[in-house]
Design an enzyme around this catalytic site. Structure first.
Site, short mmCIF file in Angstrom:
data_model
loop_
_atom_site.label_atom_id
_atom_site.label_comp_id
_atom_site.label_asym_id
_atom_site.label_seq_id
_atom_site.Cartn_x
_atom_site.Cartn_y
_atom_site.Cartn_z
N CYS A 1 0.84 -1.19 0.00
CA CYS A 1 0.00 0.00 0.00
C CYS A 1 0.88 1.25 0.00
O CYS A 1 1.66 1.47 0.92
CB CYS A 1 -0.91 0.00 1.21
SG CYS A 1 -1.84 1.53 1.36
N HIS B 1 -3.99 1.19 7.90
CA HIS B 1 -4.52 0.79 6.59
C HIS B 1 -6.00 0.41 6.64
O HIS B 1 -6.75 0.64 5.70
CB HIS B 1 -3.70 -0.39 6.06
CG HIS B 1 -4.12 -0.85 4.70
ND1 HIS B 1 -3.64 -0.27 3.55
CD2 HIS B 1 -4.98 -1.82 4.32
CE1 HIS B 1 -4.19 -0.89 2.50
NE2 HIS B 1 -5.00 -1.83 2.93
N ASN C 1 -13.54 9.58 -2.63
CA ASN C 1 -14.22 8.49 -3.32
C ASN C 1 -14.05 7.27 -2.45
O ASN C 1 -12.94 6.94 -2.05
CB ASN C 1 -13.58 8.21 -4.69
CG ASN C 1 -13.63 9.42 -5.60
OD1 ASN C 1 -14.56 10.21 -5.55
ND2 ASN C 1 -12.62 9.56 -6.45
N HIS D 1 -6.77 2.23 1.42
CA HIS D 1 -6.32 2.97 2.61
C HIS D 1 -7.17 4.25 2.77
O HIS D 1 -7.39 4.96 1.80
CB HIS D 1 -4.84 3.33 2.43
CG HIS D 1 -4.18 3.73 3.69
ND1 HIS D 1 -3.17 3.01 4.26
CD2 HIS D 1 -4.38 4.79 4.51
CE1 HIS D 1 -2.76 3.60 5.36
NE2 HIS D 1 -3.49 4.68 5.54
N HIS E 1 -8.43 7.60 2.72
CA HIS E 1 -7.84 8.85 2.21
C HIS E 1 -8.86 9.61 1.37
O HIS E 1 -9.87 9.06 0.95
CB HIS E 1 -6.59 8.57 1.37
CG HIS E 1 -6.89 8.00 0.01
ND1 HIS E 1 -7.32 6.70 -0.18
CD2 HIS E 1 -6.81 8.55 -1.23
CE1 HIS E 1 -7.50 6.49 -1.48
NE2 HIS E 1 -7.21 7.59 -2.14
N GLN F 1 -8.97 13.39 -1.38
CA GLN F 1 -8.15 14.14 -2.32
C GLN F 1 -8.57 15.61 -2.32
O GLN F 1 -9.67 15.95 -1.88
CB GLN F 1 -8.32 13.58 -3.73
CG GLN F 1 -7.91 12.13 -3.87
CD GLN F 1 -8.08 11.64 -5.29
OE1 GLN F 1 -7.41 12.12 -6.21
NE2 GLN F 1 -8.99 10.72 -5.49
ZN LIG Z 1 -2.45 1.29 3.50
#
Ligand SMILES: [Zn+2]
Ligand SMILES: [Zn+2]
Ligand SMILES: [Zn+2]
Length: 309
Positions: A32, A79, A119, A130, A132, A134
């Site tokens: 990752c 993660h 998304n 993972h 996250h 943007q």
């Molecule tokens: Zn990760």
């Protein structure tokens, strides 16, 4: 790096980011790129052994200086999990990170609109699991925020303020509220489980919010997302879109611009198994055909939010 062309028939810009075809696609857990770089482990995008929230420039950017920006915001070095499972203090810290990026990117002359988004789920094209989000800094005002500003002009004032007042008066689609934020399924939702989370007071952007308002926003967003996950008892895919005032000098800068901070969720699921596809009417004519009335989705979501805790 990327090319921008104006589509005359649609009256909109199209971006060609060809190099994005090579971007990392659903890597195995051990590889990752959003994990910290652990001693003895593979080198990742984040060259430290542990972190809380990390922001860095997207390696496969749709926009890059001096024609905009594309950043990745990693919510945690863990993660597993999701925005919903972040500790409340981390979610609150994320609001401050968003605010900081809005102010810093907003000061750049090559950026007119800052778009913070997430998304979630392979159903909306996620390539990395993972947790996250943007941030895109557009070198132009994109069509969706432009339409929202046109709504302000049409209504002769702030459209989100007017719509919020109407939702509060109606009350049948309200999902969640506290002194600073209100969440609801909008009167004319396009998606079956579309949700908007709006600041109760007129706040053009995150930069205009008090610390208490940012905390309320984080709590509300997490409640909604936990409700989504509880709805069908499965990780619920969505696009989360943060709409704020444009930062272009022509629009008056972050503090003085038109706009009203709100967060929109577009979930593609219409049942636990069935996806809403954008097909003939949506793509060819631009008219959404829904299969569920917003008041019914709101009732189901209210129950799910109560279960989600
Ligand atoms: Zn990760
Ligand atoms: Zn407003
Ligand atoms: Zn919006």
């Amino acid at each position: 790096m990327s090319e921008q062309r104006f589509n005359e028939l649609r009256g909109e810009q199209v971006i060609y980011a060809i190099h994005r075809q090579d971007r990392t696609f659903l890597p195995t857990r051990e590889h990752c790129p959003l994990d910290p770089t652990r001693p003895g482990g593979p080198e990742t995008e984040i060259p430290v052994p542990a972190f809380e929230i990390a922001v860095f420039e997207n390696r496969f950017p749709a926009f890059a200086s001096p024609h905009g920006a594309a950043e990745v915001v990693v919510y945690t070095d863990d993660h597993d999990g999701s925005f919903a499972t972040l500790a409340p203090a981390r979610a609150e810290a994320l609001m401050w990170v968003w605010r900081h990026r809005y102010i810093e990117l907003g000061a750049r002359a090559d950026i007119e609109y800052i778009f913070i988004f997430e998304n979630r789920g392979v159903e909306v094209g996620v390539t990395l699991h993972h947790p996250h989000g943007q941030i895109y800094g557009y070198p132009f005002l994109p069509p969706v925020p432009a339409l929202e500003l046109a709504a302000d002009a049409r209504l002769g004032g702030c459209a989100p303020c007017a719509l919020l007042a109407a939702e509060i008066a109606d009350a049948s689609r309200l999902l969640y509220e506290d002194e600073a934020v209100i969440a609801f399924v909008p009167y004319a939702a396009r998606w079956g489980y579309e949700v908007h989370v709006a600041m109760r007071e007129h706040r053009p952007s995150l930069a205009d919010c008090s610390a208490a308002e940012l905390r309320s926003l984080a709590t509300a967003l997490q409640s909604i997302v936990r409700g989504f996950d509880a709805l069908f008892e499965r990780p619920f895919p969505y696009v989360m879109a943060v709409h704020q005032a444009p930062t272009a000098a022509s629009a008056g800068g972050p503090a003085g611009s038109a706009g009203h901070l709100h967060v929109e969720f577009y979930p593609p699921l219409r049942t636990a198994e069935k996806l809403k596809y954008l097909a003939g009417s949506e793509q060819g004519a631009g008219t959404f055909i829904g299969d569920m009335i917003p008041e019914e989705s709101a009732a189901a979501l209210r129950e799910a939010i109560a279960r989600g805790g």
